[in-house]
Design a protein around this motif. Structure first.
Motif, PDB file in Angstrom:
ATOM      1  N   LEU A   4       0.838  -1.201   0.000  1.00 23.76           N
ATOM      2  CA  LEU A   4       0.000   0.000   0.000  1.00 23.76           C
ATOM      3  C   LEU A   4       0.874   1.253   0.000  1.00 23.76           C
ATOM      4  CD1 LEU A   4      -2.806   1.362   0.251  1.00 23.76           C
ATOM      5  CD2 LEU A   4      -2.490   1.252   2.719  1.00 23.76           C
ATOM      6  N   LEU A   5       1.884   1.277   0.869  1.00 23.37           N
ATOM      7  CA  LEU A   5       2.779   2.431   0.931  1.00 23.37           C
ATOM      8  C   LEU A   5       3.598   2.564  -0.350  1.00 23.37           C
ATOM      9  CD1 LEU A   5       3.939   2.201   4.640  1.00 23.37           C
ATOM     10  CD2 LEU A   5       2.445   3.920   3.628  1.00 23.37           C
ATOM     11  N   SER A   7       2.813   1.516  -3.306  1.00 22.58           N
ATOM     12  CA  SER A   7       1.959   1.901  -4.433  1.00 22.58           C
ATOM     13  C   SER A   7       1.661   3.398  -4.435  1.00 22.58           C
ATOM     14  CB  SER A   7       0.651   1.101  -4.410  1.00 22.58           C
ATOM     15  OG  SER A   7      -0.163   1.494  -3.321  1.00 22.58           O
ATOM     16  N   HIS A   8       1.774   4.044  -3.283  1.00 21.96           N
ATOM     17  CA  HIS A   8       1.564   5.496  -3.215  1.00 21.96           C
ATOM     18  C   HIS A   8       2.876   6.272  -3.330  1.00 21.96           C
ATOM     19  CE1 HIS A   8      -2.384   4.185  -1.823  1.00 21.96           C
ATOM     20  NE2 HIS A   8      -2.792   5.335  -2.302  1.00 21.96           N
ATOM     21  N   PRO A  11       4.193  10.364  -2.182  1.00 20.21           N
ATOM     22  CA  PRO A  11       3.385  10.904  -1.073  1.00 20.21           C
ATOM     23  C   PRO A  11       3.504  10.052   0.199  1.00 20.21           C
ATOM     24  CG  PRO A  11       2.099  10.909  -3.091  1.00 20.21           C
ATOM     25  CD  PRO A  11       3.369  10.158  -3.388  1.00 20.21           C
ATOM     26  N   ALA A  12       3.561   8.733   0.032  1.00 17.28           N
ATOM     27  CA  ALA A  12       3.700   7.855   1.197  1.00 17.28           C
ATOM     28  C   ALA A  12       5.045   8.063   1.877  1.00 17.28           C
ATOM     29  CB  ALA A  12       3.536   6.394   0.774  1.00 17.28           C
TER      30      ALA A  12
END
Length: 148
Positions: A4-5, A7-8, A11-12
């Motif tokens: 999840l991190l 994939s962002h 910004p992540a």
């Protein structure tokens, strides 16, 4: 969570770096490493991580700056004479300790003390930002050298 991190991406990394420099017990170097290994731009990644981490440190500094009287008087119960001695010592030697604000465990308290003892914003940002930038740069160089 890692995917999840990742994939962002940027910004992540910025958000995780910001949170890691507050009282939230997180680390951000691992995400920098993963992003670099996946081909993200090294200069942009290091810059965003350092910026997020510096802004997070500034948040801790602000807590010390505006919450200082409460922290000193009510929580720590430090008298005026002791505070003046501490301020004098910190003014001579302590400011440079902010270069070590990137260290685990002691870094966040250093930023908090910088606010409590009212280190100027410009010296604070220059010292803390330099230390954090050098840390992320060192991590990136190690990763890139290992990948070559």
């Amino acid at each position: 969570m890692e995917e999840l991190l990742v994939s962002h991406g940027y910004p992540a990394l910025f958000l995780l770096s910001f949170l890691a420099a507050t009282v939230v017990p997180l680390g951000s170097e691992w995400l920098l490493v993963v992003l670099l290994l996946r081909g993200f731009d090294p200069a942009l990644s290091v810059s965003l991580a350092a910026l997020g981490n510096t802004l997070g440190a500034m948040t801790t500094y602000a807590v010390g700056l505006w919450g200082g009287p409460f922290l000193i008087g009510r929580l720590l119960r430090i008298d005026q004479a002791t505070r003046r001695r501490a301020e004098g010592f910190y003014a001579r030697y302590g400011r440079w300790s902010l270069l070590l604000s990137w260290l685990p465990v002691v870094g966040d308290p250093l930023c908090l003390v910088g606010g409590v003892l009212r280190v100027g914003l410009v010296p604070f940002v220059l010292l803390v930002g330099s230390g954090k930038l050098l840390r992320y740069l060192a991590v990136a160089l190690l990763v890139l050298a290992g990948g070559a």
